[in-house]
Design a protein around this motif. Structure first.
Motif, mmCIF file in Angstrom:
data_model
loop_
_atom_site.group_PDB
_atom_site.id
_atom_site.type_symbol
_atom_site.label_atom_id
_atom_site.label_comp_id
_atom_site.label_asym_id
_atom_site.label_seq_id
_atom_site.Cartn_x
_atom_site.Cartn_y
_atom_site.Cartn_z
ATOM 1 N N ILE A 5 0.821 -1.223 0.000
ATOM 2 C CA ILE A 5 0.000 0.000 0.000
ATOM 3 C C ILE A 5 0.854 1.271 0.000
ATOM 4 N N ALA A 6 2.143 1.146 0.381
ATOM 5 C CA ALA A 6 3.027 2.315 0.354
ATOM 6 C C ALA A 6 4.478 1.842 0.321
ATOM 7 N N VAL A 7 5.347 2.687 -0.249
ATOM 8 C CA VAL A 7 6.786 2.416 -0.264
ATOM 9 C C VAL A 7 7.516 3.688 0.151
ATOM 10 N N ALA A 8 8.686 3.498 0.807
ATOM 11 C CA ALA A 8 9.427 4.647 1.320
ATOM 12 C C ALA A 8 10.918 4.328 1.371
ATOM 13 N N ARG A 9 11.718 5.369 1.358
ATOM 14 C CA ARG A 9 13.155 5.233 1.580
ATOM 15 C C ARG A 9 13.679 6.578 2.037
ATOM 16 N N ASP A 10 14.865 6.530 2.646
ATOM 17 C CA ASP A 10 15.512 7.759 3.092
ATOM 18 C C ASP A 10 17.003 7.509 3.117
ATOM 19 N N GLU A 11 17.767 8.402 2.521
ATOM 20 C CA GLU A 11 19.217 8.218 2.505
ATOM 21 C C GLU A 11 19.854 8.544 3.846
ATOM 22 N N GLY A 12 19.117 9.216 4.725
ATOM 23 C CA GLY A 12 19.625 9.542 6.053
ATOM 24 C C GLY A 12 19.121 8.565 7.099
ATOM 25 N N HIS A 13 19.760 8.577 8.249
ATOM 26 C CA HIS A 13 19.351 7.708 9.363
ATOM 27 C C HIS A 13 18.332 8.447 10.226
ATOM 28 N N ARG A 14 17.183 8.726 9.658
ATOM 29 C CA ARG A 14 16.083 9.348 10.385
ATOM 30 C C ARG A 14 15.065 8.276 10.722
ATOM 31 N N PHE A 15 14.242 8.550 11.716
ATOM 32 C CA PHE A 15 13.288 7.546 12.163
ATOM 33 C C PHE A 15 12.218 7.261 11.102
ATOM 34 N N SER A 16 11.584 8.293 10.583
ATOM 35 C CA SER A 16 10.537 8.122 9.570
ATOM 36 C C SER A 16 11.139 8.266 8.181
ATOM 37 N N LYS A 17 10.443 7.676 7.196
ATOM 38 C CA LYS A 17 10.907 7.734 5.804
ATOM 39 C C LYS A 17 9.803 8.358 4.943
ATOM 40 N N PRO A 18 10.191 9.214 3.986
ATOM 41 C CA PRO A 18 9.189 9.802 3.096
ATOM 42 C C PRO A 18 8.660 8.766 2.088
ATOM 43 N N LEU A 19 7.370 8.892 1.799
ATOM 44 C CA LEU A 19 6.737 8.006 0.819
ATOM 45 C C LEU A 19 7.135 8.419 -0.593
ATOM 46 N N LEU A 20 7.191 7.417 -1.465
ATOM 47 C CA LEU A 20 7.559 7.629 -2.865
ATOM 48 C C LEU A 20 6.589 6.871 -3.765
ATOM 49 N N PRO A 21 6.552 7.216 -5.051
ATOM 50 C CA PRO A 21 5.701 6.466 -5.979
ATOM 51 C C PRO A 21 6.244 5.064 -6.251
#
Length: 179
Positions: A5-21
């Protein structure tokens, strides 16, 4: 079968990740462009212990049903909030045995390595959340609900709406443990 239902990634070591298409999985590495992508561990606490350990946490999956369970207890969570790369629906991820293979979309293949061990960052994100994602079964054994981890066996693009195929490993099945 379940659904992405959703996919995400983040190049930084943050807790939450932004959603992407879409995200791209890379065989033997993880999610392209994600801070946890690589053959060896990338989680900061594990790197501090031994940076040469194999990365059994290349991809993190959570079932959306957990967010609904947590909402009933007053928490407000959306996909990506708990740092997962893939949010699923219709598949009880926590009940799958170690070594289960998940086909995400037409090409990507992930092997489940274990359970995510929730850390103190969850508590900093929303007070009380750490306790809410931990429970005890009838025998008093700790239950971790913060998702599962896996390694990427075959790469490919993964998008919301993709179906998730499940292939169980040979018997006897081994319960998931924290990785």
């Amino acid at each position: 079968m379940g659904t992405v239902i959703a996919v995400a990634r983040d190049e930084g070591h943050r807790f939450s990740k932004p959603l992407l298409p879409a995200i791209r999985l890379l065989a033997g590495l993880g999610v392209e462009g994600d801070a946890h992508c690589g053959e060896t561990v990338k989680h900061r606490s594990r790197v501090a212990v031994d940076p040469t350990q194999p990365n059994l946490r290349q991809i993190h999956l959570i079932q959306a049903e957990l967010f609904e369970e947590l909402a009933a207890n007053g928490f407000s969570l959306r996909p990506g909030d708990m740092g997962e790369n893939v949010t699923t629906r219709g598949l009880d991820l926590l009940s799958l045995p170690a070594g289960t293979r998940l086909r995400l979309g037409p090409d990507a293949l992930v092997s489940i390595t274990g359970l995510r061990n929730p850390c103190v960052q969850i508590e900093a994100f929303q007070p009380g959340l750490l306790k809410a994602v931990l429970g005890r079964d009838a025998e008093g054994k700790l239950i971790r609900k913060a998702g599962i981890m896996g390694i990427v066996l075959a790469g490919g693009e993964v998008r919301p709406g993709d179906r998730i195929g499940v292939s169980l490993p040979a018997l006897p099945h081994r319960a998931l443990e924290r990785v």
